[in-house]
Scaffold this motif. Structure first.
Motif, PDB file in Angstrom:
ATOM      1  N   GLU A 129      31.067  60.895 -50.904  1.00 25.45           N
ATOM      2  CA  GLU A 129      32.316  61.424 -50.386  1.00 25.45           C
ATOM      3  C   GLU A 129      33.332  61.340 -51.508  1.00 25.45           C
ATOM      4  OE1 GLU A 129      35.823  60.385 -47.202  1.00 25.45           O
ATOM      5  OE2 GLU A 129      33.771  59.827 -46.665  1.00 25.45           O
ATOM      6  N   LEU A 130      33.977  62.462 -51.788  1.00 26.38           N
ATOM      7  CA  LEU A 130      34.981  62.499 -52.838  1.00 26.38           C
ATOM      8  C   LEU A 130      36.336  62.068 -52.287  1.00 26.38           C
ATOM      9  CD1 LEU A 130      33.920  65.877 -54.499  1.00 26.38           C
ATOM     10  CD2 LEU A 130      33.346  63.552 -55.218  1.00 26.38           C
ATOM     11  N   SER A 131      37.257  61.742 -53.171  1.00 20.69           N
ATOM     12  CA  SER A 131      38.573  61.262 -52.755  1.00 20.69           C
ATOM     13  C   SER A 131      39.341  62.300 -51.950  1.00 20.69           C
ATOM     14  CB  SER A 131      39.391  60.826 -53.971  1.00 20.69           C
ATOM     15  OG  SER A 131      39.458  61.868 -54.930  1.00 20.69           O
ATOM     16  N   GLY A 132      39.008  63.576 -52.096  1.00 18.78           N
ATOM     17  CA  GLY A 132      39.655  64.628 -51.314  1.00 18.78           C
ATOM     18  C   GLY A 132      39.064  64.797 -49.925  1.00 18.78           C
ATOM     19  N   GLY A 133      38.005  64.042 -49.604  1.00 25.11           N
ATOM     20  CA  GLY A 133      37.402  64.092 -48.275  1.00 25.11           C
ATOM     21  C   GLY A 133      36.110  64.890 -48.184  1.00 25.11           C
ATOM     22  N   LEU A 134      35.772  65.660 -49.211  1.00 21.37           N
ATOM     23  CA  LEU A 134      34.548  66.463 -49.178  1.00 21.37           C
ATOM     24  C   LEU A 134      33.320  65.565 -49.311  1.00 21.37           C
ATOM     25  CD1 LEU A 134      33.281  69.340 -49.206  1.00 21.37           C
ATOM     26  CD2 LEU A 134      33.361  69.193 -51.702  1.00 21.37           C
ATOM     27  N   GLU A 135      32.338  65.794 -48.449  1.00 22.32           N
ATOM     28  CA  GLU A 135      31.066  65.071 -48.520  1.00 22.32           C
ATOM     29  C   GLU A 135      30.010  66.007 -49.069  1.00 22.32           C
ATOM     30  OE1 GLU A 135      30.188  63.518 -44.636  1.00 22.32           O
ATOM     31  OE2 GLU A 135      32.027  62.324 -44.587  1.00 22.32           O
ATOM     32  N   ILE A 136      29.192  65.508 -49.980  1.00 23.92           N
ATOM     33  CA  ILE A 136      28.124  66.299 -50.590  1.00 23.92           C
ATOM     34  C   ILE A 136      26.828  65.529 -50.416  1.00 23.92           C
ATOM     35  CG2 ILE A 136      27.299  67.458 -52.666  1.00 23.92           C
ATOM     36  CD1 ILE A 136      30.210  67.245 -53.734  1.00 23.92           C
ATOM     37  N   LYS A 137      25.801  66.212 -49.911  1.00 26.79           N
ATOM     38  CA  LYS A 137      24.513  65.577 -49.669  1.00 26.79           C
ATOM     39  C   LYS A 137      23.486  66.129 -50.652  1.00 26.79           C
ATOM     40  CE  LYS A 137      21.811  64.019 -45.774  1.00 26.79           C
ATOM     41  NZ  LYS A 137      21.726  64.020 -44.310  1.00 26.79           N
ATOM     42  N   PHE A 138      22.689  65.226 -51.222  1.00 30.69           N
ATOM     43  CA  PHE A 138      21.660  65.569 -52.193  1.00 30.69           C
ATOM     44  C   PHE A 138      20.305  65.128 -51.667  1.00 30.69           C
ATOM     45  CE2 PHE A 138      25.594  64.726 -54.408  1.00 30.69           C
ATOM     46  CZ  PHE A 138      25.669  65.705 -55.389  1.00 30.69           C
ATOM     47  N   ASP A 139      19.253  65.847 -52.073  1.00 27.76           N
ATOM     48  CA  ASP A 139      17.912  65.382 -51.730  1.00 27.76           C
ATOM     49  C   ASP A 139      17.483  64.330 -52.758  1.00 27.76           C
ATOM     50  OD1 ASP A 139      17.063  66.769 -54.028  1.00 27.76           O
ATOM     51  OD2 ASP A 139      16.102  68.376 -52.905  1.00 27.76           O
ATOM     52  N   SER A 140      16.253  63.862 -52.665  1.00 25.41           N
ATOM     53  CA  SER A 140      15.792  62.794 -53.554  1.00 25.41           C
ATOM     54  C   SER A 140      15.663  63.246 -55.012  1.00 25.41           C
ATOM     55  CB  SER A 140      14.455  62.236 -53.069  1.00 25.41           C
ATOM     56  OG  SER A 140      13.493  63.263 -53.031  1.00 25.41           O
ATOM     57  N   ARG A 141      15.694  64.559 -55.238  1.00 26.72           N
ATOM     58  CA  ARG A 141      15.650  65.098 -56.614  1.00 26.72           C
ATOM     59  C   ARG A 141      17.040  65.519 -57.091  1.00 26.72           C
ATOM     60  NH1 ARG A 141      10.152  68.656 -56.216  1.00 26.72           N
ATOM     61  NH2 ARG A 141       8.758  66.868 -56.028  1.00 26.72           N
ATOM     62  N   PHE A 142      18.039  65.157 -56.329  1.00 29.61           N
ATOM     63  CA  PHE A 142      19.450  65.407 -56.637  1.00 29.61           C
ATOM     64  C   PHE A 142      19.825  66.883 -56.603  1.00 29.61           C
ATOM     65  CE2 PHE A 142      18.217  61.419 -58.705  1.00 29.61           C
ATOM     66  CZ  PHE A 142      18.992  60.564 -57.956  1.00 29.61           C
ATOM     67  N   ASN A 143      19.140  67.647 -55.774  1.00 32.47           N
ATOM     68  CA  ASN A 143      19.552  69.018 -55.483  1.00 32.47           C
ATOM     69  C   ASN A 143      20.531  68.963 -54.315  1.00 32.47           C
ATOM     70  OD1 ASN A 143      17.663  70.338 -57.310  1.00 32.47           O
ATOM     71  ND2 ASN A 143      16.086  69.633 -55.881  1.00 32.47           N
ATOM     72  N   VAL A 144      21.604  69.749 -54.388  1.00 32.03           N
ATOM     73  CA  VAL A 144      22.581  69.771 -53.299  1.00 32.03           C
ATOM     74  C   VAL A 144      21.942  70.413 -52.074  1.00 32.03           C
ATOM     75  CG1 VAL A 144      24.809  70.663 -52.541  1.00 32.03           C
ATOM     76  CG2 VAL A 144      24.529  69.892 -54.899  1.00 32.03           C
ATOM     77  N   ILE A 145      22.032  69.706 -50.939  1.00 29.88           N
ATOM     78  CA  ILE A 145      21.468  70.262 -49.699  1.00 29.88           C
ATOM     79  C   ILE A 145      22.524  70.458 -48.620  1.00 29.88           C
ATOM     80  CG2 ILE A 145      19.119  69.456 -50.100  1.00 29.88           C
ATOM     81  CD1 ILE A 145      19.683  67.078 -48.269  1.00 29.88           C
ATOM     82  N   GLY A 146      23.774  70.088 -48.911  1.00 30.29           N
ATOM     83  CA  GLY A 146      24.802  70.325 -47.917  1.00 30.29           C
ATOM     84  C   GLY A 146      26.170  69.817 -48.317  1.00 30.29           C
ATOM     85  N   TYR A 147      27.178  70.443 -47.716  1.00 26.71           N
ATOM     86  CA  TYR A 147      28.584  70.077 -47.880  1.00 26.71           C
ATOM     87  C   TYR A 147      29.186  69.868 -46.506  1.00 26.71           C
ATOM     88  CZ  TYR A 147      28.366  72.002 -52.648  1.00 26.71           C
ATOM     89  OH  TYR A 147      28.053  72.264 -53.946  1.00 26.71           O
ATOM     90  N   ASP A 148      30.176  68.994 -46.422  1.00 31.49           N
ATOM     91  CA  ASP A 148      30.870  68.771 -45.160  1.00 31.49           C
ATOM     92  C   ASP A 148      32.263  68.255 -45.474  1.00 31.49           C
ATOM     93  OD1 ASP A 148      31.319  68.596 -42.449  1.00 31.49           O
ATOM     94  OD2 ASP A 148      30.291  66.674 -42.215  1.00 31.49           O
ATOM     95  N   ASP A 149      33.316  68.887 -44.862  1.00 34.96           N
ATOM     96  CA  ASP A 149      34.650  68.341 -45.107  1.00 34.96           C
ATOM     97  C   ASP A 149      35.145  67.600 -43.938  1.00 34.96           C
ATOM     98  OD1 ASP A 149      34.435  71.126 -46.171  1.00 34.96           O
ATOM     99  OD2 ASP A 149      36.096  71.598 -44.907  1.00 34.96           O
TER     100      ASP A 149
END
Length: 149
Positions: A129-149
């Motif tokens: 979760e970034l300081s601006g509130g955005l959440e970023i989800k990564f798989d085990s290989r560090f590929n982005v699999i989702g965003y959530d604000d």
């Protein structure tokens, strides 16, 4: 008939014991944390003041929650490995952020002015979760699999 009665009684008593253990939180001392957890905290948070430590009893295991006076929270698994780190007003320690995630945040102009205030890991995913509130989800290989604000 007696066997059936005893069997039912044993099942009921074991069910009551299991129900009591699930979700029961117990305040503990720092010294009762697993050694791996103590080492992690000493390495990354030695400059903070400890507020309290809680052992969260689950049915088959125990998880630990450590809270500091600045509202930093660190959760540990039963073996002492960290599960999540959340800071309210400061970035999580850079040393615990995988390089791929740090590079992703640094390379994106939208995120460059923000810091990672929370990081959580499971066997299959990483979530920040970034300081601006955005959440970023990564798989085990560090590929982005989702965003959530």
């Amino acid at each position: 008939m007696k066997r059936v009665t005893y069997l039912i009684l044993i099942i009921l008593l074991s069910g009551l014991t299991s129900a009591r253990a699930d979700g029961r939180e117990e305040p503990i001392t720092f010294a009762r944390l697993p050694k791996a957890a103590q080492g992690f905290l000493a390495t990354h948070f030695s400059d903070l003041t400890l507020a309290y430590v809680v052992a969260d009893h689950k049915i088959m295991t125990v998880e630990y929650e450590v809270t500091y006076t600045d509202r930093t929270e660190v959760d540990f698994r039963a073996d002492g490995s960290w599960e999540s780190v959340e800071r309210k007003y400061a970035p999580v320690p850079a040393a615990i952020v995988p390089q791929q995630i740090a590079d992703f945040v640094a390379s994106n102009e939208l995120f460059r002015q923000q810091f990672i205030r929370k990081i959580e890991r499971t066997a299959y995913t990483w979530e920040i979760e970034l300081s601006g509130g955005l959440e970023i989800k990564f798989d085990s290989r560090f590929n982005v699999i989702g965003y959530d604000d």
